[in-house]
Design an enzyme around this catalytic site. Structure first.
Site, PDB file in Angstrom:
ATOM      1  N   SER A 184       0.796  -1.231   0.000  1.00  0.00           N
ATOM      2  CA  SER A 184       0.000   0.000   0.000  1.00  0.00           C
ATOM      3  C   SER A 184       0.826   1.276   0.000  1.00  0.00           C
ATOM      4  O   SER A 184       0.349   2.306  -0.454  1.00  0.00           O
ATOM      5  CB  SER A 184      -0.946   0.002   1.191  1.00  0.00           C
ATOM      6  OG  SER A 184      -0.212  -0.095   2.390  1.00  0.00           O
ATOM      7  N   HIS A 212      -5.500  -4.572  -1.750  1.00  0.00           N
ATOM      8  CA  HIS A 212      -5.389  -3.466  -2.711  1.00  0.00           C
ATOM      9  C   HIS A 212      -5.361  -3.958  -4.161  1.00  0.00           C
ATOM     10  O   HIS A 212      -5.313  -3.137  -5.081  1.00  0.00           O
ATOM     11  CB  HIS A 212      -4.124  -2.642  -2.453  1.00  0.00           C
ATOM     12  CG  HIS A 212      -4.259  -1.661  -1.330  1.00  0.00           C
ATOM     13  ND1 HIS A 212      -5.007  -0.507  -1.444  1.00  0.00           N
ATOM     14  CD2 HIS A 212      -3.746  -1.661  -0.082  1.00  0.00           C
ATOM     15  CE1 HIS A 212      -4.936   0.162  -0.304  1.00  0.00           C
ATOM     16  NE2 HIS A 212      -4.184  -0.504   0.546  1.00  0.00           N
ATOM     17  N   LYS A 243     -12.650  -2.138   0.243  1.00  0.00           N
ATOM     18  CA  LYS A 243     -11.955  -1.269  -0.717  1.00  0.00           C
ATOM     19  C   LYS A 243     -12.748  -1.283  -2.029  1.00  0.00           C
ATOM     20  O   LYS A 243     -13.821  -0.707  -2.088  1.00  0.00           O
ATOM     21  CB  LYS A 243     -10.496  -1.706  -0.850  1.00  0.00           C
ATOM     22  CG  LYS A 243      -9.714  -1.406   0.449  1.00  0.00           C
ATOM     23  CD  LYS A 243      -8.227  -1.634   0.359  1.00  0.00           C
ATOM     24  CE  LYS A 243      -7.528  -1.058   1.575  1.00  0.00           C
ATOM     25  NZ  LYS A 243      -6.947  -2.045   2.474  1.00  0.00           N
TER      26      LYS A 243
HETATM   27  C1  LIG Z   1      -6.775  -2.334   3.915  1.00  0.00           C
HETATM   28  C2  LIG Z   1      -6.040  -3.574   4.176  1.00  0.00           C
HETATM   29  C3  LIG Z   1      -6.425  -4.459   5.175  1.00  0.00           C
HETATM   30  C4  LIG Z   1      -7.534  -4.145   6.125  1.00  0.00           C
HETATM   31  O1  LIG Z   1      -8.767  -4.310   5.515  1.00  0.00           O
HETATM   32  P1  LIG Z   1     -10.099  -4.072   6.380  1.00  0.00           P
HETATM   33  O2  LIG Z   1     -11.104  -4.929   5.721  1.00  0.00           O
HETATM   34  O3  LIG Z   1     -10.385  -2.607   6.310  1.00  0.00           O
HETATM   35  O4  LIG Z   1      -9.788  -4.530   7.757  1.00  0.00           O
HETATM   36  C5  LIG Z   1      -5.735  -5.636   5.319  1.00  0.00           C
HETATM   37  N1  LIG Z   1      -4.691  -5.937   4.522  1.00  0.00           N
HETATM   38  C6  LIG Z   1      -4.272  -5.099   3.555  1.00  0.00           C
HETATM   39  C7  LIG Z   1      -3.113  -5.475   2.708  1.00  0.00           C
HETATM   40  C8  LIG Z   1      -4.924  -3.886   3.357  1.00  0.00           C
HETATM   41  O5  LIG Z   1      -4.500  -3.051   2.405  1.00  0.00           O
END
Ligand SMILES: *Cc1c(COP(=O)(O)O)cnc(C)c1O
Length: 399
Positions: A184, A212, A243
């Site tokens: 990220s 992502h 997301k």
């Molecule tokens: C955003 C993200 C998470 C967390 O996701 P949520 O469903 O908001 O808890 C976990 N792992 C990665 C790689 C992320 O980018």
């Protein structure tokens, strides 16, 4: 409240303010979309949400949630194994498994919960986890909870280091390789073909968190595994529904039927915490419909990302190269990144600045995240703001 302790917290918060790393919340009064109303800043253009496909305020996705709310009520009032499993959970999980090409899937209330539920359940005594050093915090915490397992880290994306660590472990030991699909902060991809090959050579179990990458990577948005043509070659996939897939909340694990069954038996967030709300399951199912029925969303996201990165480069910015929908622009010091994001916001553009301790000092960055919902005039408007603020702060390279 204990006055002494409260004073201690106050002093610590003041240190954050003095150090320039204190976070202030900003409040939106409209749905997540390219253009939002923010109490603190008025109408702004958002280039920093994870709403990659623009599904957060998609009418079908909203309707999916509303219909589920009407059918199933507000909540499960139970964990899954007591009486908190509704047929919509089964529908969602079958759909996720089919969509990503796995035997089975299990939903969690978040991907955070999925990672911290998965890793310690599988990585028991006598096993080892080898984890990329830049993995997401939820993977790091998942590994921390695996107190009986041997825990190792390899240098980011360094396959020689990964191999050396695997080679140093006893042959018969069960080993897990765990990585983000898309990182990220850098926007780069895990080297999954090499990781899959190493997993095979060392008889390790591969785990990819593609939060992502889901809805972003691959010709049909199935993620980084599809991008590399590795369907069937990665053992376990975790991901988020928070997301690209509607943006509400929710996460999942895809794997073999036995992996999922073991999680139902032993994963602590499954056993001791409520099930995914049915409204979220309804929205996520509708988001999966959109992903499958509108391949142009993924294509538009990709075209937008390429166009914007190239336009930034022509303007004199130095965005990191990459194939995902994250465009980091390294600007140097933390305080500078924060100042720049504040100036961009004053001009009506919301992009986040990240600095120490999230990334090493000196590599603070402005992180642009693209969305299929942004149209060309909005992107041009965002670029004009980038140009104005870039000139003012002297960050544009002179050709
Ligand atoms: C955003 C993200 C998470 C967390 O996701 P949520 O469903 O908001 O808890 C976990 N792992 C990665 C790689 C992320 O980018």
């Amino acid at each position: 409240m204990n006055a002494g302790f409260d004073r201690m917290l106050g002093a610590e918060l003041q240190r954050l303010k003095d150090g320039g790393t204190y976070k202030r919340l900003r409040h939106l009064t409209t749905p997540m979309a390219p253009q939002v109303k923010m109490e603190e800043a008025g109408e702004v253009l958002v280039l920093s949400s994870n709403d990659y496909l623009g599904l957060a305020d998609d009418p079908q996705v909203i309707e999916g949630g509303v219909a589920a709310l009407r059918t199933y009520g507000a909540g499960t009032a139970s964990v899954r194994f007591i009486c908190g499993t509704f047929d919509i959970h089964r529908r969602l999980e079958r759909r996720l498994a089919a969509c990503f090409g796995f035997e089975a899937a299990l939903s969690y209330v978040s991907c955070w919960s999925a990672n911290t539920g998965l890793i310690p359940t599988l990585a028991v005594e006598g096993t080892a986890i080898v984890s990329d050093e830049l993995n997401h915090a939820s993977i790091i915490d998942g590994c921390r909870l695996a107190t009986q397992a041997k825990r190792l880290r390899y240098k980011h994306g360094d396959m020689a280091d990964l191999e050396a660590q695997l080679a140093g472990l006893p042959r018969e030991m069960t080993k897990f390789i765990v990585t983000d699909g898309v990182f990220s902060m850098e926007g780069d991809l895990a080297r999954l073909p090499e990781i899959a090959a190493l997993a095979q050579r060392y008889d390790a179990v591969s785990i990819v968190d593609d939060s992502h990458g889901t809805g972003v990577m691959g010709a049909t948005g199935r993620g980084t595994i599809e991008h590399y043509g590795l369907q069937g070659k990665i053992d376990i996939l975790t991901g988020t529904l928070g997301k690209a897939l509607g943006g509400a909340a929710g996460g999942f694990v895809c794997g073999s039927a036995n992996v999922v069954d073991m999680l139902i038996q032993r994963s602590r967030p499954q056993l001791f915490s409520n099930a995914l709300p049915c409204t979220v399951a309804g929205s996520a199912l509708a988001a999966l419909d959109q992903l499958e029925q509108r391949p142009e969303l993924v294509a538009r996201l990709r075209a937008n990302t390429q166009w914007f990165r190239e336009a930034l480069r022509r303007m004199g910015y130095r965005p990191l190269a990459g194939e995902a929908a994250i465009i980091p622009i390294i600007v140097g010091e933390t305080a500078f990144a924060i100042k720049m994001s504040e100036r961009l916001l004053e001009e009506g553009l919301f992009v986040t600045g990240f600095g120490y301790p999230v990334v090493p000092e000196g590599t603070a960055r402005i992180r642009v995240q693209m969305s299929a919902a942004l149209d060309r005039p909005q992107l041009e408007h965002a670029l004009a703001i980038f140009e104005r603020v870039g000139r003012e702060l002297g960050v544009l390279a002179t050709a």
